[in-house]
Design an enzyme around this catalytic site. Structure first.
Site, PDB file in Angstrom:
ATOM      1  N   GLY A  88      -1.801 -12.663 -34.675  1.00 32.57           N
ATOM      2  CA  GLY A  88      -1.981 -11.839 -35.878  1.00 32.57           C
ATOM      3  C   GLY A  88      -1.642 -10.384 -35.587  1.00 32.57           C
ATOM      4  O   GLY A  88      -1.950  -9.879 -34.508  1.00 32.57           O
ATOM      5  N   ARG A 103       2.241 -16.904 -35.105  1.00 34.08           N
ATOM      6  CA  ARG A 103       1.268 -17.724 -34.391  1.00 34.08           C
ATOM      7  C   ARG A 103       2.010 -18.951 -33.867  1.00 34.08           C
ATOM      8  O   ARG A 103       2.167 -19.948 -34.559  1.00 34.08           O
ATOM      9  CB  ARG A 103       0.150 -18.166 -35.341  1.00 34.08           C
ATOM     10  CG  ARG A 103      -0.749 -17.034 -35.754  1.00 34.08           C
ATOM     11  CD  ARG A 103      -2.059 -17.541 -36.308  1.00 34.08           C
ATOM     12  NE  ARG A 103      -2.832 -16.450 -36.858  1.00 34.08           N
ATOM     13  CZ  ARG A 103      -3.557 -15.600 -36.135  1.00 34.08           C
ATOM     14  NH1 ARG A 103      -3.601 -15.728 -34.821  1.00 34.08           N
ATOM     15  NH2 ARG A 103      -4.241 -14.640 -36.713  1.00 34.08           N
ATOM     16  N   ASP A 109      -6.083 -13.599 -27.526  1.00 37.47           N
ATOM     17  CA  ASP A 109      -6.355 -14.687 -26.607  1.00 37.47           C
ATOM     18  C   ASP A 109      -5.236 -15.753 -26.586  1.00 37.47           C
ATOM     19  O   ASP A 109      -4.804 -16.180 -25.520  1.00 37.47           O
ATOM     20  CB  ASP A 109      -7.697 -15.327 -26.982  1.00 37.47           C
ATOM     21  CG  ASP A 109      -8.013 -16.479 -26.060  1.00 37.47           C
ATOM     22  OD1 ASP A 109      -7.952 -16.270 -24.841  1.00 37.47           O
ATOM     23  OD2 ASP A 109      -8.274 -17.599 -26.558  1.00 37.47           O
ATOM     24  N   THR A 162      -6.358  -7.210 -30.806  1.00 36.37           N
ATOM     25  CA  THR A 162      -6.950  -8.068 -31.835  1.00 36.37           C
ATOM     26  C   THR A 162      -8.006  -7.259 -32.567  1.00 36.37           C
ATOM     27  O   THR A 162      -8.804  -6.572 -31.925  1.00 36.37           O
ATOM     28  CB  THR A 162      -7.616  -9.349 -31.293  1.00 36.37           C
ATOM     29  OG1 THR A 162      -8.415  -9.930 -32.342  1.00 36.37           O
ATOM     30  CG2 THR A 162      -8.526  -9.103 -30.106  1.00 36.37           C
ATOM     31  N   ASP A 198     -10.422  -8.486 -33.859  1.00 34.32           N
ATOM     32  CA  ASP A 198     -11.702  -9.149 -33.568  1.00 34.32           C
ATOM     33  C   ASP A 198     -12.398  -8.555 -32.340  1.00 34.32           C
ATOM     34  O   ASP A 198     -13.593  -8.771 -32.144  1.00 34.32           O
ATOM     35  CB  ASP A 198     -11.490 -10.647 -33.335  1.00 34.32           C
ATOM     36  CG  ASP A 198     -11.101 -11.388 -34.603  1.00 34.32           C
ATOM     37  OD1 ASP A 198     -10.980 -10.735 -35.652  1.00 34.32           O
ATOM     38  OD2 ASP A 198     -10.918 -12.621 -34.540  1.00 34.32           O
ATOM     39  N   ASP A 225     -12.351  -9.415 -29.305  1.00 34.36           N
ATOM     40  CA  ASP A 225     -13.045 -10.407 -28.474  1.00 34.36           C
ATOM     41  C   ASP A 225     -12.281 -10.782 -27.209  1.00 34.36           C
ATOM     42  O   ASP A 225     -12.602 -11.783 -26.569  1.00 34.36           O
ATOM     43  CB  ASP A 225     -13.375 -11.657 -29.302  1.00 34.36           C
ATOM     44  CG  ASP A 225     -12.143 -12.313 -29.912  1.00 34.36           C
ATOM     45  OD1 ASP A 225     -11.023 -11.780 -29.725  1.00 34.36           O
ATOM     46  OD2 ASP A 225     -12.290 -13.342 -30.596  1.00 34.36           O
ATOM     47  N   ARG A 249     -13.645 -14.344 -35.954  1.00 34.42           N
ATOM     48  CA  ARG A 249     -13.760 -15.802 -35.864  1.00 34.42           C
ATOM     49  C   ARG A 249     -14.866 -16.237 -34.927  1.00 34.42           C
ATOM     50  O   ARG A 249     -15.748 -16.994 -35.289  1.00 34.42           O
ATOM     51  CB  ARG A 249     -12.444 -16.374 -35.322  1.00 34.42           C
ATOM     52  CG  ARG A 249     -11.424 -16.563 -36.362  1.00 34.42           C
ATOM     53  CD  ARG A 249     -10.285 -17.318 -35.812  1.00 34.42           C
ATOM     54  NE  ARG A 249      -9.321 -16.430 -35.173  1.00 34.42           N
ATOM     55  CZ  ARG A 249      -8.163 -16.839 -34.693  1.00 34.42           C
ATOM     56  NH1 ARG A 249      -7.843 -18.106 -34.777  1.00 34.42           N
ATOM     57  NH2 ARG A 249      -7.326 -15.996 -34.141  1.00 34.42           N
TER      58      ARG A 249
HETATM   59  O1  F6P Z   1      -7.181 -13.354 -34.843  1.00 38.47           O
HETATM   60  C1  F6P Z   1      -7.351 -12.261 -35.633  1.00 38.47           C
HETATM   61  C2  F6P Z   1      -7.592 -12.640 -37.069  1.00 38.47           C
HETATM   62  O2  F6P Z   1      -7.458 -11.453 -37.795  1.00 38.47           O
HETATM   63  C3  F6P Z   1      -8.923 -13.324 -37.333  1.00 38.47           C
HETATM   64  O3  F6P Z   1      -9.987 -12.445 -37.498  1.00 38.47           O
HETATM   65  C4  F6P Z   1      -8.636 -14.124 -38.576  1.00 38.47           C
HETATM   66  O4  F6P Z   1      -9.444 -15.258 -38.672  1.00 38.47           O
HETATM   67  C5  F6P Z   1      -7.218 -14.523 -38.384  1.00 38.47           C
HETATM   68  O5  F6P Z   1      -6.621 -13.547 -37.548  1.00 38.47           O
HETATM   69  C6  F6P Z   1      -6.419 -14.669 -39.668  1.00 38.47           C
HETATM   70  O6  F6P Z   1      -5.190 -15.199 -39.355  1.00 38.47           O
HETATM   71  P1  F6P Z   1      -3.927 -15.290 -40.309  1.00 38.47           P
HETATM   72  O7  F6P Z   1      -3.372 -13.902 -40.447  1.00 38.47           O
HETATM   73  O8  F6P Z   1      -3.001 -16.199 -39.585  1.00 38.47           O
HETATM   74  O9  F6P Z   1      -4.424 -15.811 -41.604  1.00 38.47           O
END
Ligand code: F6P
Length: 341
Positions: free
Chosen positions: A10, A72, A103, A125, A127, A129, A171
């Site tokens: 992301g 992704r 990650d 990220t 997040d 994390d 997440r």
């Molecule tokens: O991994 C980072 C993140 O922003 C998460 O917090 C979220 O669940 C996910 O990406 C959303 O992913 P996408 O942009 O593929 O919908």
């Protein structure tokens, strides 16, 4: 040297600042050629390259997103992906590869490293994390966006005497929920680290509204779940890559709380607004420091490491120590959020 560069997973605000630092320092100071791969690991597998020079990084510092694109996609989980990625790196004569990712991207990087490719990772990220680093690129911006949203929701909650649920990303870890909850003065924060008891949430809100308040703000991380054995049953809804379906927990909580308390309740799902737009100064600085540290590591012949900020310093940590681990919100921070409810 010919140094590859990719952004995977992301996107976050600050990626362009990191790309800029790698190119400026790599080309200007060390005299390396920087070869960008479009759309993360997908570009490595497909041989989709974009040479990066100082001309490509002009004016990108304050711009969100990533000029390289991202996806992704993980070569080690796709049929023939790993071989195709290695073939491209050989054909492009890449001597080291800098991977900016969370990650998933860094895990893929560790698989490529096992095949003998020199890798340097940079953590990003929203997040926050990624293991072994105090901060990842994008987190600071996401927290300011979420805090501003909570501030805005606050005044309308008060005017209407409502319960406002603000759903933020996160997440596996509730860094955004906890820190923006503290900064925005939320009454309750629900994070994945501490599965919640909906009966207690109900009691808390009823007591607060009976005793002294006519509104409440509840911040919930998308990955928050009810504790086992409690009276709410809920399974986190995820997509193909484990991304959580936005709004699912927020809407579910709204239904539960309205039914149980009778309070007028609304949900605001911040979703991708947390990942978009211009990075904060802190994220630009972190990304710039990581970019410089990464290309300096490559230049020094160091590989299979990730840049990490620890206290005041940027350090290099072995990439295999990072992959597969999640940095969760520590108890003392969770306690601050609780203490200020
Ligand atoms: O991994 C980072 C993140 O922003 C998460 O917090 C979220 O669940 C996910 O990406 C959303 O992913 P996408 O942009 O593929 O919908």
């Amino acid at each position: 040297m010919r140094v590859g560069l990719l952004t995977g997973g992301g996107d976050v605000p600050g990626l362009n600042a990191a790309i800029r630092a790698v190119v400026k320092r790599g080309e200007g100071e060390h005299g390396h050629s920087i070869i960008g791969f479009r759309n993360g690991w997908k570009g490595v597998v497909d041989g989709d390259v974009m040479p990066l020079t100082r001309q490509h990084i002009r004016n990108v510092l304050p711009v969100g997103g990533t000029l390289l694109g991202t996806a992704r996609y993980h070569p080690h989980t796709a049929d023939g992906g790993l071989d195709a990625a290695l073939a491209t790196l050989e054909a492009e004569r890449i001597e080291a590869l800098i991977c900016i990712g969370g990650d998933g991207t860094l895990h893929a990087a560790s698989k490529i490293a096992e095949a003998g490719v020199k890798i340097v990772g940079i953590p990003k990220t929203i997040d926050n994390d990624v293991w072994a680093t105090d901060a990842s690129i994008g987190f600071d911006t996401a927290v300011s966006i979420a805090t501003e949203a909570i501030d805005r929701v606050h005044t309308t909650a008060e005017s209407h005497n409502r319960v406002m649920i603000v759903e933020v990303m996160g997440r596996h870890a509730g860094w955004i929920a906890v820190t923006s909850g503290i900064a925005g003065g939320a009454e309750l924060v629900l994070a994945p680290e501490e599965p919640f008891d909906i009966d207690r949430v109900e009691r808390f809100l009823k007591h607060r509204h009976r005793a002294h308040a006519s509104f409440s703000i509840l911040v919930v991380a998308e990955g928050a779940v009810p504790a086992e054995g409690t009276s709410m049953h809920y399974e986190t809804q995820v997509g193909q890559f484990g991304e959580i379906v936005a709004g699912a927990i927020g809407e579910r909580l709204k239904g539960e709380l309205e039914r149980r308390t009778g309070f007028d309740t609304r949900v605001t799902v911040l979703g991708h607004t947390q990942r978009g737009g211009t990075p904060t100064a802190a994220d630009r600085i972190l990304a710039s420091r990581f970019g410089v540290a990464a290309i300096d590591a490559v230049d020094a012949g160091t590989s299979n490491v990730m840049t990490a900020v620890r206290g005041e310093r940027v350090e290099l940590v072995p990439i295999e120590e990072v992959a597969g681990k999640v940095k969760r919100v520590p108890q003392d921070l969770l306690q601050v959020a609780r203490a200020l409810a």
